[in-house]
Structures are given as structure tokens and as C-alpha cells.
Design a protein around this motif. Sequence first.
Motif, mmCIF file in Angstrom:
data_model
loop_
_atom_site.group_PDB
_atom_site.id
_atom_site.type_symbol
_atom_site.label_atom_id
_atom_site.label_comp_id
_atom_site.label_asym_id
_atom_site.label_seq_id
_atom_site.Cartn_x
_atom_site.Cartn_y
_atom_site.Cartn_z
ATOM 1 N N VAL A 107 4.103 -6.073 6.648
ATOM 2 C CA VAL A 107 3.622 -6.458 5.323
ATOM 3 C C VAL A 107 4.349 -5.635 4.274
ATOM 4 C CG1 VAL A 107 1.620 -6.556 3.793
ATOM 5 C CG2 VAL A 107 1.353 -7.095 6.225
ATOM 6 N N GLY A 108 4.860 -6.296 3.266
ATOM 7 C CA GLY A 108 5.480 -5.631 2.131
ATOM 8 C C GLY A 108 4.769 -6.018 0.850
ATOM 9 N N ILE A 109 4.931 -5.213 -0.177
ATOM 10 C CA ILE A 109 4.348 -5.502 -1.485
ATOM 11 C C ILE A 109 5.477 -5.683 -2.483
ATOM 12 C CG2 ILE A 109 2.835 -4.685 -3.327
ATOM 13 C CD1 ILE A 109 1.327 -3.065 -1.244
ATOM 14 N N TYR A 110 5.496 -6.828 -3.127
ATOM 15 C CA TYR A 110 6.536 -7.176 -4.087
ATOM 16 C C TYR A 110 5.979 -6.907 -5.482
ATOM 17 C CZ TYR A 110 10.988 -9.534 -4.876
ATOM 18 O OH TYR A 110 12.287 -9.814 -5.191
ATOM 19 N N VAL A 111 6.437 -5.840 -6.101
ATOM 20 C CA VAL A 111 5.910 -5.399 -7.386
ATOM 21 C C VAL A 111 6.769 -5.964 -8.513
ATOM 22 C CG1 VAL A 111 5.305 -3.415 -8.823
ATOM 23 C CG2 VAL A 111 5.066 -3.269 -6.324
ATOM 24 N N ALA A 112 6.190 -6.838 -9.309
ATOM 25 C CA ALA A 112 6.914 -7.411 -10.439
ATOM 26 C C ALA A 112 6.863 -6.440 -11.614
ATOM 27 C CB ALA A 112 6.302 -8.754 -10.835
ATOM 28 N N GLY A 133 17.638 2.096 -1.002
ATOM 29 C CA GLY A 133 18.586 1.320 -1.776
ATOM 30 C C GLY A 133 18.345 1.480 -3.267
ATOM 31 N N GLU A 134 18.694 0.458 -4.023
ATOM 32 C CA GLU A 134 18.575 0.532 -5.482
ATOM 33 C C GLU A 134 17.282 -0.078 -6.002
ATOM 34 O OE1 GLU A 134 22.002 -1.245 -7.190
ATOM 35 O OE2 GLU A 134 23.403 0.249 -6.402
ATOM 36 N N THR A 135 16.525 -0.780 -5.142
ATOM 37 C CA THR A 135 15.367 -1.520 -5.661
ATOM 38 C C THR A 135 14.075 -1.290 -4.895
ATOM 39 O OG1 THR A 135 15.912 -3.447 -4.294
ATOM 40 C CG2 THR A 135 16.843 -3.374 -6.516
ATOM 41 N N ASP A 136 14.114 -0.728 -3.692
ATOM 42 C CA ASP A 136 12.928 -0.657 -2.855
ATOM 43 C C ASP A 136 12.402 0.763 -2.719
ATOM 44 O OD1 ASP A 136 13.502 -3.304 -2.590
ATOM 45 O OD2 ASP A 136 13.591 -3.328 -0.411
ATOM 46 N N ALA A 137 11.249 0.892 -2.091
ATOM 47 C CA ALA A 137 10.642 2.183 -1.807
ATOM 48 C C ALA A 137 9.936 2.108 -0.459
ATOM 49 C CB ALA A 137 9.638 2.566 -2.901
ATOM 50 N N VAL A 138 9.992 3.207 0.304
ATOM 51 C CA VAL A 138 9.408 3.203 1.646
ATOM 52 C C VAL A 138 8.609 4.465 1.907
ATOM 53 C CG1 VAL A 138 11.140 1.704 2.706
ATOM 54 C CG2 VAL A 138 11.546 4.161 2.589
ATOM 55 N N ALA A 148 9.020 -3.542 -2.867
ATOM 56 C CA ALA A 148 10.216 -4.074 -3.521
ATOM 57 C C ALA A 148 9.867 -4.321 -4.978
ATOM 58 C CB ALA A 148 10.678 -5.357 -2.847
ATOM 59 N N PHE A 149 10.816 -4.078 -5.865
ATOM 60 C CA PHE A 149 10.564 -4.181 -7.302
ATOM 61 C C PHE A 149 11.474 -5.244 -7.910
ATOM 62 C CE2 PHE A 149 9.389 -0.030 -5.840
ATOM 63 C CZ PHE A 149 8.183 0.220 -6.468
ATOM 64 N N ASP A 155 5.177 -13.852 -18.082
ATOM 65 C CA ASP A 155 4.195 -13.974 -16.998
ATOM 66 C C ASP A 155 4.419 -15.260 -16.224
ATOM 67 O OD1 ASP A 155 2.795 -11.614 -17.531
ATOM 68 O OD2 ASP A 155 1.684 -12.597 -19.144
ATOM 69 N N ASN A 156 4.052 -15.215 -14.955
ATOM 70 C CA ASN A 156 4.087 -16.408 -14.108
ATOM 71 C C ASN A 156 2.692 -17.019 -14.121
ATOM 72 O OD1 ASN A 156 4.085 -18.287 -12.055
ATOM 73 N ND2 ASN A 156 5.210 -17.007 -10.605
ATOM 74 N N PRO A 157 2.504 -18.195 -14.707
ATOM 75 C CA PRO A 157 1.159 -18.761 -14.811
ATOM 76 C C PRO A 157 0.608 -19.231 -13.473
ATOM 77 C CG PRO A 157 2.779 -20.335 -15.582
ATOM 78 C CD PRO A 157 3.530 -19.052 -15.346
ATOM 79 N N GLY A 158 1.478 -19.361 -12.455
ATOM 80 C CA GLY A 158 1.014 -19.898 -11.182
ATOM 81 C C GLY A 158 0.193 -18.931 -10.363
ATOM 82 N N ARG A 159 0.418 -17.623 -10.547
ATOM 83 C CA ARG A 159 -0.306 -16.618 -9.769
ATOM 84 C C ARG A 159 -0.002 -15.249 -10.346
ATOM 85 N NH1 ARG A 159 3.056 -16.112 -4.090
ATOM 86 N NH2 ARG A 159 5.034 -15.532 -5.005
ATOM 87 N N GLY A 160 -0.631 -14.232 -9.807
ATOM 88 C CA GLY A 160 -0.403 -12.881 -10.270
ATOM 89 C C GLY A 160 1.038 -12.456 -10.063
ATOM 90 N N ARG A 161 1.494 -11.492 -10.848
ATOM 91 C CA ARG A 161 2.904 -11.111 -10.817
ATOM 92 C C ARG A 161 3.272 -10.327 -9.564
ATOM 93 N NH1 ARG A 161 1.388 -9.670 -15.964
ATOM 94 N NH2 ARG A 161 1.607 -7.462 -15.448
ATOM 95 N N THR A 162 2.353 -9.525 -9.063
ATOM 96 C CA THR A 162 2.616 -8.740 -7.849
ATOM 97 C C THR A 162 1.986 -9.457 -6.657
ATOM 98 O OG1 THR A 162 2.757 -6.636 -9.021
ATOM 99 C CG2 THR A 162 2.154 -6.542 -6.704
ATOM 100 N N HIS A 163 2.735 -9.534 -5.549
ATOM 101 C CA HIS A 163 2.218 -10.282 -4.409
ATOM 102 C C HIS A 163 2.597 -9.598 -3.101
ATOM 103 C CE1 HIS A 163 6.329 -11.974 -4.878
ATOM 104 N NE2 HIS A 163 6.307 -12.084 -3.558
ATOM 105 N N PHE A 164 1.965 -10.030 -2.027
ATOM 106 C CA PHE A 164 2.264 -9.543 -0.692
ATOM 107 C C PHE A 164 3.339 -10.406 -0.050
ATOM 108 C CE2 PHE A 164 -2.139 -8.147 -1.305
ATOM 109 C CZ PHE A 164 -2.061 -6.831 -0.897
ATOM 110 N N ASP A 165 4.246 -9.761 0.682
ATOM 111 C CA ASP A 165 5.159 -10.454 1.584
ATOM 112 C C ASP A 165 4.689 -10.173 3.006
ATOM 113 O OD1 ASP A 165 6.792 -11.449 -0.397
ATOM 114 O OD2 ASP A 165 8.229 -9.812 -0.284
ATOM 115 N N VAL A 166 4.386 -11.212 3.754
ATOM 116 C CA VAL A 166 3.943 -11.061 5.142
ATOM 117 C C VAL A 166 5.017 -11.659 6.039
ATOM 118 C CG1 VAL A 166 2.117 -11.512 6.815
ATOM 119 C CG2 VAL A 166 1.545 -11.268 4.391
#
Length: 217
Positions: A107-112, A133-138, A148-149, A155-166
Motif C-alpha cells: 500500500v502506498g499513499i499518493y499525496v497531492a 528519488g526526487e519525488t517519493d519518501a520511504v 509519492a508526491f 482541486d479534483n472534484p471527483g474525489r479527495g486529492r490524496t489517495h491510496f495506491d493498493v
Amino acid sequence: MTESITPAAFHRAPGVEAWRVTGSGPHAVFTAASLADAARLVAPITAAAERFDVLPDIDVRPEAVVVRIPNRGDDGIPAAATGFAAEVSQAAAGLGLAADPSRAQTVGIYVAQHSRADVRPFFLAALGYEELGETDAVDPLRTGPQLAFNPIDGDNPGRGRTHFDVFVPADHAQARVDAALAAGGRLVDDAHAPAWWSLASPDNHGVDIASWTDTFD
């Protein structure tokens, strides 16, 4: 640099049928009846790691042994991972520990980053994480989810900006999507399926179910 291979090339190797490639690299789960039962696999894993010069992560639980060959930096899957994985699978079978590929996932967290703000330094400090790397954190010990950032405009009207990657095995991805939808989720976007599906929870939190890491060539 160590020679690396793609997930598809990993799967073409003999003896790795129990393994799947999730977001953190090749990954196998061997079920156990007890903690002592699971611990018996540690010595063969250690021996195989030394023989193939691979650095695995081993998670020993009463229910199972989870073995990962983690991505360290940007080098990808080491070519020696195939021999290591085959030897571990053979050792597990010899100990009566059955593989359960359906339980392999990361599981990863994609932070917008709204308005393109640089929020990675904050998360590094707050979580005690390290840059990847230049964009992620572990998590330095790889026990927590990778972050991941992604800079966004508006704003994205379809859902929240930060989401889970499974990240799940490719042969179990559709079932995971179906289960999430049956549990009240909604499909946001399947244009990239079967590489990934974008879903939203009943209260509009985003989850991407991804299988591309298991098939990429």
C-alpha cells in the motif's frame, strides 16, 4: 550497478510461480500454522540470500511468512532475485508451508500537493521517513507505506486529492476491484484498466487498485 530485470522477465523465470511483483518489488506469502512453524523458513531464506547476494525483507507472523525483495533506490529488480525466489519457494514447499499469492500486496499513499506546494520535507520530518528519488519518501525499515508526491493545479472534484495506491497481483486485481465496489465504492475511472482502476469510497476518498507492477516488461 547490479543487473536488473523487469517484472515480466522475473515471472518468466522457472520456479517463481508463488511470487508476485507489487509496488515494493517481488513478494511472496507462505502460510503457517504457528509462529514456530513460520520461523522454520527464516534459516533457508537467509542461506538463499547469501548465496544469491540478495537483501530480502522477512516478516514472520503466526499466520504466515512474508518475503519481499524490496526496491532499493531506482535499480529495479536484481537479476539474481529469480534464483533466490525459486530457492525460497522450494524450501517453503519442503517445510509444508503453502504459498498464497492472493495475500501479496503493498500500500502506498499518493499525496497531492495543492498549488504545487512542496510538502515532502514536512512528511519526512513528521514520519521520520527518508527521501527516495526526487519525488517519493520511504520508511527506513520499509514497514510503513511509501509516499509519492504529485503537484496539482486546483482541486479534483471527483474525489479527495490524496489517495491510496493498493498494489495487488495481476491475477487478483479484478476481484479486489469487484469487492470494493460491492462494499459501497464507486468506479471513478477504468480507462487504464487492467493496469489500474481509480475508485472512491462512499465518502469520496480515493483508492487506486493497481496491478501494472506485476506485468510491466
